[in-house]
Write a protein that holds these residues in place. Structure first.
Motif, PDB file in Angstrom:
ATOM      1  N   ASP A 107       9.302  18.207  -5.116  1.00 20.90           N
ATOM      2  CA  ASP A 107       9.799  18.755  -6.370  1.00 20.90           C
ATOM      3  C   ASP A 107       8.913  18.423  -7.561  1.00 20.90           C
ATOM      4  OD1 ASP A 107      11.970  19.749  -4.996  1.00 20.90           O
ATOM      5  OD2 ASP A 107      13.133  17.910  -5.267  1.00 20.90           O
ATOM      6  N   GLY A 108       7.815  17.733  -7.297  1.00 21.75           N
ATOM      7  CA  GLY A 108       6.905  17.386  -8.379  1.00 21.75           C
ATOM      8  C   GLY A 108       7.214  16.103  -9.097  1.00 21.75           C
ATOM      9  N   PHE A 109       8.164  15.301  -8.568  1.00 21.84           N
ATOM     10  CA  PHE A 109       8.547  14.048  -9.207  1.00 21.84           C
ATOM     11  C   PHE A 109       7.798  12.881  -8.571  1.00 21.84           C
ATOM     12  CE2 PHE A 109      12.186  16.834  -9.864  1.00 21.84           C
ATOM     13  CZ  PHE A 109      12.372  16.707 -11.229  1.00 21.84           C
ATOM     14  N   ILE A 110       7.581  11.858  -9.375  1.00 16.35           N
ATOM     15  CA  ILE A 110       6.915  10.643  -8.898  1.00 16.35           C
ATOM     16  C   ILE A 110       7.973   9.609  -8.555  1.00 16.35           C
ATOM     17  CG2 ILE A 110       5.249   8.833  -9.449  1.00 16.35           C
ATOM     18  CD1 ILE A 110       4.058  11.604  -9.266  1.00 16.35           C
ATOM     19  N   THR A 111       7.873   9.024  -7.368  1.00 14.94           N
ATOM     20  CA  THR A 111       8.830   8.013  -6.937  1.00 14.94           C
ATOM     21  C   THR A 111       8.655   6.737  -7.746  1.00 14.94           C
ATOM     22  OG1 THR A 111       8.775   8.925  -4.713  1.00 14.94           O
ATOM     23  CG2 THR A 111       9.700   6.713  -4.957  1.00 14.94           C
ATOM     24  N   VAL A 112       9.755   6.235  -8.305  1.00 11.01           N
ATOM     25  CA  VAL A 112       9.725   4.992  -9.075  1.00 11.01           C
ATOM     26  C   VAL A 112       9.929   3.835  -8.103  1.00 11.01           C
ATOM     27  CG1 VAL A 112      10.790   3.673 -10.923  1.00 11.01           C
ATOM     28  CG2 VAL A 112      10.631   6.159 -11.099  1.00 11.01           C
ATOM     29  N   ARG A 163       0.831  -1.213   0.000  1.00 12.46           N
ATOM     30  CA  ARG A 163       0.000   0.000   0.000  1.00 12.46           C
ATOM     31  C   ARG A 163       0.859   1.254   0.000  1.00 12.46           C
ATOM     32  NH1 ARG A 163      -3.010  -3.199   3.702  1.00 12.46           N
ATOM     33  NH2 ARG A 163      -2.025  -2.117   5.472  1.00 12.46           N
ATOM     34  N   LEU A 164       1.970   1.219   0.739  1.00  9.52           N
ATOM     35  CA  LEU A 164       2.866   2.373   0.764  1.00  9.52           C
ATOM     36  C   LEU A 164       3.488   2.616  -0.609  1.00  9.52           C
ATOM     37  CD1 LEU A 164       4.455   4.553   2.291  1.00  9.52           C
ATOM     38  CD2 LEU A 164       6.135   2.803   2.890  1.00  9.52           C
ATOM     39  N   GLN A 165       3.891   1.555  -1.289  1.00  8.19           N
ATOM     40  CA  GLN A 165       4.459   1.699  -2.623  1.00  8.19           C
ATOM     41  C   GLN A 165       3.426   2.253  -3.603  1.00  8.19           C
ATOM     42  OE1 GLN A 165       6.012  -2.118  -3.713  1.00  8.19           O
ATOM     43  NE2 GLN A 165       7.486  -2.178  -2.034  1.00  8.19           N
ATOM     44  N   ALA A 166       2.183   1.806  -3.476  1.00  3.28           N
ATOM     45  CA  ALA A 166       1.141   2.304  -4.375  1.00  3.28           C
ATOM     46  C   ALA A 166       0.922   3.803  -4.181  1.00  3.28           C
ATOM     47  CB  ALA A 166      -0.163   1.543  -4.131  1.00  3.28           C
ATOM     48  N   ARG A 167       0.962   4.267  -2.937  1.00  5.60           N
ATOM     49  CA  ARG A 167       0.807   5.707  -2.682  1.00  5.60           C
ATOM     50  C   ARG A 167       1.991   6.487  -3.235  1.00  5.60           C
ATOM     51  NH1 ARG A 167      -1.020   3.935   2.429  1.00  5.60           N
ATOM     52  NH2 ARG A 167       1.007   4.462   3.361  1.00  5.60           N
ATOM     53  N   GLN A 168       3.194   5.939  -3.122  1.00  9.62           N
ATOM     54  CA  GLN A 168       4.371   6.631  -3.625  1.00  9.62           C
ATOM     55  C   GLN A 168       4.366   6.731  -5.140  1.00  9.62           C
ATOM     56  OE1 GLN A 168       7.620   4.447  -1.918  1.00  9.62           O
ATOM     57  NE2 GLN A 168       7.679   5.696  -0.076  1.00  9.62           N
ATOM     58  N   ARG A 169       3.737   5.773  -5.838  1.00  6.01           N
ATOM     59  CA  ARG A 169       3.666   5.837  -7.293  1.00  6.01           C
ATOM     60  C   ARG A 169       2.642   6.850  -7.779  1.00  6.01           C
ATOM     61  NH1 ARG A 169       4.159   0.025  -6.897  1.00  6.01           N
ATOM     62  NH2 ARG A 169       1.903  -0.175  -7.055  1.00  6.01           N
TER      63      ARG A 169
END
Length: 324
Positions: A240-245, A228-234
């Motif tokens: 800075d406006g970047f999406i965590t891979v 669930r944490l990974q899904a929120r990070q994606r």
């Protein structure tokens, strides 16, 4: 450990700030000779102060068969103090129940060997799950020679009373006997210990199944929380406006307005820093000169086109078009 003689004749009462408490080890069937063991005590003074340090005693050279019941009885009933004044006994290398893992008694022998390798993932390590250990194969833990312990009392007055009573016995007085009155309260040593160990190596199937099911349930819950944490990070951009891979399947992109808002905030933070360095000033001047040249060239083209169109204007009138 030394033969059982009167220690007050040849030993001081303190050594390097530690008070000496001699105790008598009773004879055993394998070694039918009593001996004297020396326990060293002082008020606990950890490098990082803790709330319980002011009401604790630090013990050095605890006997190899020490248990919490042994220490509690020795520092209360056997010294002539009322029982129930000791909150807990924390042996070296174990975690304190009252203060958490950050205040656990350090084990220098384990620290020399280096850190244990733990199973990890992209977010960190998976720590040992609480309450999910397999059934123990030993019914009693033994201490190696020279180990330490911290005795936490219920209050500071109880600690000071115990420390005051601890002293070398006067001539003619007997030393406390280690393990006196503990018959039947702790697990036996000797051949009985190894017979019990042989039985505990083959635990009941229901106990093993319960331990495994508890572990897998806890592990699955933590694994689901990480997913669930990974899904929120994606889906949520950072400052800075970047999406965590992250590892896993692709999901829908983050909302564009949210990303633009974060980019705008980042630009606002950088306002006032355009001319902070010299190269920024030079680049700014170059960009301004290039922009002026472009405007100049554009104006020249406009003037040239106006000259070419001179005399080509047409004025409409009722009688017909006229050339000017």
């Amino acid at each position: 450990m030394a033969p059982n003689r009167d220690p007050s004749q040849h030993l001081p009462s303190e050594v390097s700030g530690y008070r000496i408490l001699p105790i008598s080890l009773p004879p055993l069937p394998s070694y039918p000779v009593s001996a004297t063991h020396y326990l060293y005590l002082r008020p606990h003074q950890p490098k990082l102060p803790t709330p319980a340090a002011a009401r604790s005693l630090f013990l050095v050279n605890v006997p190899f068969d020490s248990t919490e019941l042994h220490i509690k009885r020795l520092l209360s009933v056997q010294l002539g103090l009322p029982p129930g004044r000791i909150e807990e006994v924390q042996f070296e290398g174990t975690q304190r129940r009252t203060e958490g893992p950050e205040n656990a008694v350090a084990d220098p022998k384990k620290e020399k060997k280096g850190r244990k390798r733990k199973r990890g993932n992209e977010h960190g390590v998976i720590e040992e799950l609480d309450g999910t250990a397999l059934p123990a194969t030993w019914d009693r833990e033994l201490r190696t020679d020279g180990r330490t312990a911290v005795v936490v009392f219920v209050d500071r007055l109880s600690m000071e009373a115990a420390y005051k009573v601890v002293k070398m016995p006067e001539k003619g007085h007997t030393m406390p006997i280690w393990g006196e009155g503990m018959e039947g309260k702790v697990s036996s040593l000797g051949i009985a210990r190894y017979l019990q160990h042989s039985k505990l190596q083959y635990p009941n199937r229901d106990q093993v199944l319960e331990a495994v099911n508890t572990y897998m349930t806890e592990f699955a819950a933590r694994e689901a929380a990480q997913v669930r944490l990974q899904a929120r990070q994606r889906q949520v951009p950072d400052e800075d406006g970047f999406i965590t891979v992250t590892k896993g399947g692709r999901t829908g992109p983050a909302r564009q307005d949210v990303a633009q808002e974060l980019v705008l905030k980042q630009k606002q933070k950088q306002k006032g820093l355009e001319d902070f360095y010299r190269f920024q000033t030079r680049e700014k001047k170059k960009a301004k000169a290039v922009e002026l040249m472009k405007k100049f060239e554009g104006d020249k083209e406009k003037v040239q086109k106006m000259r070419e169109r001179r005399g080509m204007f047409r004025v409409s009138c009722p009688t017909g078009p006229l050339l000017v």
